[in-house]
Structure formats: structure tokens, C-alpha cells
Enzyme design. Sequence first.
Site, mmCIF file in Angstrom:
data_model
loop_
_atom_site.group_PDB
_atom_site.id
_atom_site.type_symbol
_atom_site.label_atom_id
_atom_site.label_comp_id
_atom_site.label_asym_id
_atom_site.label_seq_id
_atom_site.Cartn_x
_atom_site.Cartn_y
_atom_site.Cartn_z
ATOM 1 N N GLU A 180 -6.388 -8.137 -0.263
ATOM 2 C CA GLU A 180 -6.777 -8.114 1.154
ATOM 3 C C GLU A 180 -8.228 -7.715 1.291
ATOM 4 O OE1 GLU A 180 -4.575 -5.493 3.663
ATOM 5 O OE2 GLU A 180 -2.680 -5.943 2.685
ATOM 6 N N GLU B 55 0.822 -1.219 0.000
ATOM 7 C CA GLU B 55 0.000 0.000 0.000
ATOM 8 C C GLU B 55 0.856 1.270 0.000
ATOM 9 O OE1 GLU B 55 -2.840 -0.336 3.221
ATOM 10 O OE2 GLU B 55 -4.186 -1.509 1.974
#
Length: 664
Positions: free
Chosen positions: A305, A153
Site C-alpha cells: 500500500e 497491519e
Amino acid sequence: MPDLNDATRGRILYGGDYNPEQWPEETWTEDVRLMRQAGVTSVTVGVFSWARLEPAPGAYDFGWLDRLLDLLHGAGIGVVLATPTASPPPWLGHRHPETLPQAENGTTVWYGSRNQFCASSPTYRRHAAAITEQLAARYGAHPALTMWHVNNEYGTHCWCDETAAHFRRWLQDRHGTLEELNSAWGTAFWSQHYAEWDEILPPRQAQYIRNPAQLLDFARFTSDALLECYTAEHAILARHSPAVPVTTNHMPFWRGQDGWAWAQQQDVVALDIYPDPDNALGAQHGALVQDLARSLAGGPWMLMEQATGAVNWRPVNRPKPAGLNRLWSLQAVARGADAICFFQWRQSRQGAEKFHSAMLPHSGTGNRVYREAAALGADLDRLGPHVSGTPVTAETALLHDWDAWWASEQPGRPSELLDYQENVTAWHRALWEANHTTDLAHPAADLTRYRLVVIPSLYLLTDTALDNLAHYVRTGGTLVTGYFTGVADHQDRIRPGGVDARLREVLGLAAVHQWWPLNEGETLRCTGTEDFHGTLWAEELETAGAETLARYADGELAGLPAVTRHGYGRGTAWYLSTRPEPDALRALLTRAAREAGLHPAAEQLPAGVEAVRRGELLFLLNHGPQQASCELPGHWEDLLTGTPGTGSITLERHGAAVLRPATP
Ligand code: GLA
Ligand code: GLA
């Protein structure tokens, strides 16, 4: 170039992040046994393992990872191996404080959490490259390896001196000369003229509104600086294992990275998706970001995720009720995901995320969450061969561009209530509720395959994009354009007339004379062939050839056009100068879609049932509060249950069906 198919090989990958360094090795054996029981085929390992892999500079410890990968491989579980560069160990920040980011006001962002790196720091980059090289050399040919996962991320920002120097190099590339830069940034305003490159800084904390063009270039630069970190690691990994796809996971609809530019550099597009189970529109958020992921990927993508239940970073974190995890996972498959993974496999007992859900919760296999995770593994195993690699059918595109987002959300604008993401969400919701599957597309992309193109609002449009839109409509497309679009050029210079002249010609408008933003909660009645209330924004609009479909009925703008439609070339262009309330926006877009000859993925479904077509399959997903009965034409087989049927099918609350056409 390798792609997701090289990892899926005709299946849907299933699993999650696995952080074995948090557990004694005895636990690993149990983990692997339970993973197999739950149908896990893929785990992502090493995301935050830097301090464990390199406990001191240049001193590596790979023994534990060797044993882990062998164990997983022995159990037939594939490994998505991460470079650990999102969380440098304390020794890096301690020995090299210049690798730590600085905030806008010059304060240092310290270690003790994660993501404490400056993307412009050569020292950080050198250490990141070194650990990546080690991993790539050691595991590039390991039989368990199915994919590389770079960092995590990417989303840091930095305003330090090293960043300032890097920003100046980036600006020299973009603008060439100081003269050009001064012109692009409009530095005649407020005495901001730069006489030397060294005077230029990232937009640090200042006394009053900062230069908008400088802020825009800094947003572009930050995305590019992080992308350089990504591509540097990608190149190392690809050199050692050219056949193994490389990815990094994005936050969904994340402002900080130009997803279109990033996707071009990734073999696999991977997204992390966390809709709020307590939000009635959670499923719509899921659909939006799934559509974005598919569009960035140009095909199947990876859900890297999601949460089996509660997260730990909202003010109030609710678990998912029974069935919701399965429903939202199948929604992602319907919208193009070929990998369904979670953060994380085993719930942590320590650290910042010990209250975050996982596939294997603190209370173990007796927990409903684990049982549901195992059942989902079986569902995906059944669906895989029918779904993996197949395309999603979308005839509508919603135009989205990070440049326009960055430029539109700066201080000093007509209204702070304009929220780019909220507006995209509202328009996407209207199409989603009507079961018109929607791609997202860049405004300069080839749009000719879409029957309907919508622009919720793109404040900034380049010349290329404007020509592209004109071409799209001229050659027969239907374009629905929202307010405050085509206002500025690529450097945030205003285009005279309220909307660029080329777009006005397409829309049949003479000018937008005034922007007339509305207050929070204020509505304006509009009447015509559509009656509705406008929210957020209105405009003093003058047409030049467009037909007025609705006018403002009250207030200062009474009698002026609110919604217009114009024939241009072989196509049609609509303009919405206000944001209709949700039902009315849906009605308007449904009408435009019908006039464009578009059909929803399935007709006549009860409210709350989502329909998506992927390959030859029809996915039905019940997001409503109770059982729903759907009337369907013809014969079908539900691949989830193996049951054949004709006509109607009943979906339980949170129920789903994956239907394949069948002969009686
Ligand atoms: C103040 C300043 C001006 C201008 C206006 C805008 O009065 O002195 O330079 O910024 O505000 O309202
Ligand atoms: C992100 C991160 C994970 C974890 C989850 C928690 O997606 O990538 O490491 O922190 O959030 O929701």
C-alpha cells in the site's frame, strides 16, 4: 516454499486494494475496464469483507466474490485474496464481548471501527480460522488467485484476563520456573516478588513506573501472540494451496511487531509506505523503510500500500505534486520492490477514508492522479522484465533490533529525548545522502559480507550479538557504534562499565563513567580531526587504546573524548559518544566508509539525486527542487524512455532514469 516470484513471474505487479463491496456491481465492469487501461495487473480483495462474507455466524455468502474473481480473471487481473480477520463483524463482539480488546486501564475497545480483536481470545481465533478455512477451500484453486493476504497491519494490543492467562503460558515457556521469572524481572526491587503464576498480569495501568523487564516481555509476547494468529491462518491457506505464497502487510518501521521473527514466517514480505509529501525528508523515510522491507525479505518485496496523493490521518493532509507518485514508486523498485500497489483502487464515497486518495479519484479519469497512475502502469510494465527478481547491491548494514527498541524506550531512563526511530532515521539519512545503499540487519546476523556496519544505538545487546560484533571487527570489518549501546543484557539487566566489557575491548574503551544527556536544542562543540556540534547526548568516556578523533571543547566534559577509533584484529571500530549534527554525521560516516574501501552507488551527483544499483541497472532519482544534471561515465540506455546516451543526463524535477550499461 512459494515466494514472490511465483506471483510476479518476471513482471512488476501493479495495482492496489480493491473494495468492490462498497459499490454496486455495475461499477465493477467499469472498474475492470479502467484497471486494464491503467495497466493494473493485481488487486487485493476482501481485506475488510468479513461482514459481507459471513453476515451471520456460520451463514456464508460467497456469490458476489465468485462473480468478482471470475470477472477479474477474465480481464487477466490477478487477485491477492485477503482473509478478512482484521475487522470482525459486529455480531462477533456483540455475541462474544470477550473477543474485544481491553486497554491498559481495563476499558473495552468496542466495535464501530476496525481491528477490535484480542489476539489471545480463543473465540476470535476460532471464528477467524473458520472463515479462513471457507475462503481457502473455495478459492485455493481459483485461476485468478496469485497470493494470499492474511489480516491487515497486525497491531492490536490487549490487557484483558484472557491475555493475562496467555501471557502466563508464554512466560512459563520462556522462563520455565517462577524463580527464573523473578530473577529475570528483578522482582526484588519494590517488593514485586511473585509467589504464584496466577498473580502475574500483563503490565496494566499502575501507580508509578512499571517493571521494565515485565514491559519488555509483554512487548515480546504481544508480537508473538499476533504472530500466532498469522501463522494459524497461513497454515490453513497453505494446506489448501501449497503453491500460492502467503503474506501480511506491515506498517513501516512499526514498533509493535518483531519484523525479523515475522519475516521468517511469511512467504512474501509486504509493507505499507506513506511518506508525507509535505516533508522535505519524505523520500528518505521511503528509502529507510524500503531498505528495511528488502532486508526483512532477504530479496525482493511487495509494496502493498501507498497513496497516490493525500492520506486522511495526518493533522494536515497534502496531495502529491505532479510526478512525485511516480518518483517514489520507482524509488521502491530501485530498493527491491517487485510489486507496486496502492490503497486503494477507487476512492470511497463513504466511511472513515472518503478523503483518502486513490488511483481512481472521485472526479474520475479526467483527474491528473488517474492519468499519472496509468502512465506509471506503463513504466512498470516496461521495467518489469529487466528488474523483477534482481538483487540490490548494499555493502553497508545498519543494525536494528526490536528488542533493543522496546527496552530503550521505557520510562525511568537517562533521557526521554532518546527516540529510537528518530536516531535510526538520522543515521540512515547520513548514508542515504551519501548514496551508500544500506541494508538493515539484526545484530546477531552474519555481517561478513558488509564492508561497513553501523549501530545508531542498541541499548540492549545479547551475548550472541556481542560475540558476533567482535568477530566481525576482528576479521576485518569496520564498525561505527553510536552512544548508549551494549548497556543492557537480554533481560534489561545493566552490564557494568557503561558498555559491555567485550564491546569495550573492541572499541578500545576503559569505561563510560557517566551518561550526560543534552537538553532540547543544546549543542556541544567538538574539535579534532573533525569539528562539529554534538546534540542530544554526551558521555564521560575513558579510552583504553582507542585514538581520539574529536574531543568535547566546552562545558563540563571539555577535553574528554567525543569520537574515537580503534584497530581491533584486522578491523576498525569507531565510537560516537554524541550525535553530530546532520552534515557532520554524514561527513563522519562518509569518512568511515571511505576508509573501509566503500564506494557510493554513483559519484559526484548533484545534491538531491539518489542513486541505487539494482542488478546491472543504475536508478537515478531526483528529489531536489529543480532540474539536475548528472555526469556519468560511459554509455547507457534509459529503460524508461528507450533513449541511449553518453556522459551526462538531465533529470527534471521529480524526474528519474533507469540506466542500463550500453555499448556505443
Ligand atoms: C523517592 C522514593 C525513593 C526513590 C527516589 C528516587 O524519594 O522514596 O524510593 O524512588 O524517589 O529519586
Ligand atoms: C493502512 C491500511 C489501509 C488504509 C490505509 C490508509 O495502510 O492498511 O486499510 O487504512 O492505511 O492510509
